[in-house]
Design a protein around this motif. Sequence first.
Motif, PDB file in Angstrom:
ATOM      1  N   GLY A 123       1.308  -0.994  -0.422  1.00  0.00           N
ATOM      2  CA  GLY A 123       0.001  -0.073   0.322  1.00  0.00           C
ATOM      3  C   GLY A 123       0.898   1.395  -0.039  1.00  0.00           C
ATOM      4  N   TYR A 124       1.731   1.343   0.080  1.00  0.00           N
ATOM      5  CA  TYR A 124       2.412   2.219   0.310  1.00  0.00           C
ATOM      6  C   TYR A 124       3.560   2.506  -1.578  1.00  0.00           C
ATOM      7  CZ  TYR A 124       2.412   2.411   4.990  1.00  0.00           C
ATOM      8  OH  TYR A 124       1.619   2.678   5.937  1.00  0.00           O
ATOM      9  N   ARG A 125       4.516   3.992  -1.726  1.00  0.00           N
ATOM     10  CA  ARG A 125       4.487   3.986  -3.129  1.00  0.00           C
ATOM     11  C   ARG A 125       6.403   3.517  -2.563  1.00  0.00           C
ATOM     12  NH1 ARG A 125       3.035   8.786  -5.839  1.00  0.00           N
ATOM     13  NH2 ARG A 125       3.560   8.884  -7.313  1.00  0.00           N
ATOM     14  N   LEU A 126       6.776   2.445  -2.493  1.00  0.00           N
ATOM     15  CA  LEU A 126       8.184   1.938  -2.457  1.00  0.00           C
ATOM     16  C   LEU A 126       8.599   2.465  -3.139  1.00  0.00           C
ATOM     17  CD1 LEU A 126      10.618   0.986  -0.710  1.00  0.00           C
ATOM     18  CD2 LEU A 126      10.077  -0.653  -1.970  1.00  0.00           C
ATOM     19  N   GLY A 127       8.459   2.628  -4.548  1.00  0.00           N
ATOM     20  CA  GLY A 127       9.678   3.038  -5.713  1.00  0.00           C
ATOM     21  C   GLY A 127       9.315   4.635  -5.769  1.00  0.00           C
ATOM     22  N   ALA A 128       8.545   5.225  -5.698  1.00  0.00           N
ATOM     23  CA  ALA A 128       8.386   6.592  -5.838  1.00  0.00           C
ATOM     24  C   ALA A 128       9.545   7.059  -4.632  1.00  0.00           C
ATOM     25  CB  ALA A 128       7.118   7.194  -6.069  1.00  0.00           C
ATOM     26  N   TRP A 129       9.384   6.610  -3.464  1.00  0.00           N
ATOM     27  CA  TRP A 129      10.275   6.718  -2.116  1.00  0.00           C
ATOM     28  C   TRP A 129      11.190   6.472  -3.124  1.00  0.00           C
ATOM     29  CZ3 TRP A 129      13.276   4.128   0.856  1.00  0.00           C
ATOM     30  CH2 TRP A 129      14.428   4.904   2.206  1.00  0.00           C
ATOM     31  N   LEU A 130      11.642   5.464  -2.930  1.00  0.00           N
ATOM     32  CA  LEU A 130      12.982   5.213  -3.468  1.00  0.00           C
ATOM     33  C   LEU A 130      14.198   6.572  -4.351  1.00  0.00           C
ATOM     34  CD1 LEU A 130      15.731   3.172  -2.683  1.00  0.00           C
ATOM     35  CD2 LEU A 130      15.123   1.504  -4.218  1.00  0.00           C
ATOM     36  N   ASP A 131      13.155   5.977  -5.653  1.00  0.00           N
ATOM     37  CA  ASP A 131      13.613   7.335  -6.327  1.00  0.00           C
ATOM     38  C   ASP A 131      13.915   8.706  -6.407  1.00  0.00           C
ATOM     39  OD1 ASP A 131      13.992   7.594  -9.350  1.00  0.00           O
ATOM     40  OD2 ASP A 131      12.791   8.906  -8.591  1.00  0.00           O
ATOM     41  N   ARG A 132      13.092   9.436  -4.847  1.00  0.00           N
ATOM     42  CA  ARG A 132      13.116  10.029  -4.574  1.00  0.00           C
ATOM     43  C   ARG A 132      14.421  10.659  -3.471  1.00  0.00           C
ATOM     44  NH1 ARG A 132       8.290  10.161  -3.547  1.00  0.00           N
ATOM     45  NH2 ARG A 132       8.153   9.615  -1.284  1.00  0.00           N
TER      46      ARG A 132
END
Length: 135
Positions: A123-132
């Motif tokens: 349920g968490y946007r892991l990919g976007a977080w890691l990208d940031r």
Amino acid sequence: SHITLRADANDDDGTASSGLDVKSAKMLQLLSTYKNRVGNVLVPRTHIEGSEFLGSWLDKQKKAVQDGTPVNGAVQSQLEAMGVFDTVTSQDLQPFDLMLGLLGTWKEREGNVLVPRTHIESGYRLGAWLDRQKK
């Protein structure tokens, strides 16, 4: 450890002799599957497992216990056995710690940390977080 739960033959009141109704047995099995895959029972409220709204079901069970509302004793004891009531909630974790834990779950499952930018983990946007984090 994988927990196998099943509702036995129904009694006259629609509950199984194990004390679990069919729906509860299914939801507990899905929670066990989730725990085995993710490594915890921190199910996001919006999470769907299989075709069931596991997150909202679990949230209702936890709130009922916290409010002192009667809950099926067999359900409550299974939830306790899985550590639902003695674990931190995702709201208790700092965002970085939560996301880092999800990244660890990904790495354990996939063998790398090459998370696609659009990937959602529990349920968490892991990919976007890691990208940031890389910027």
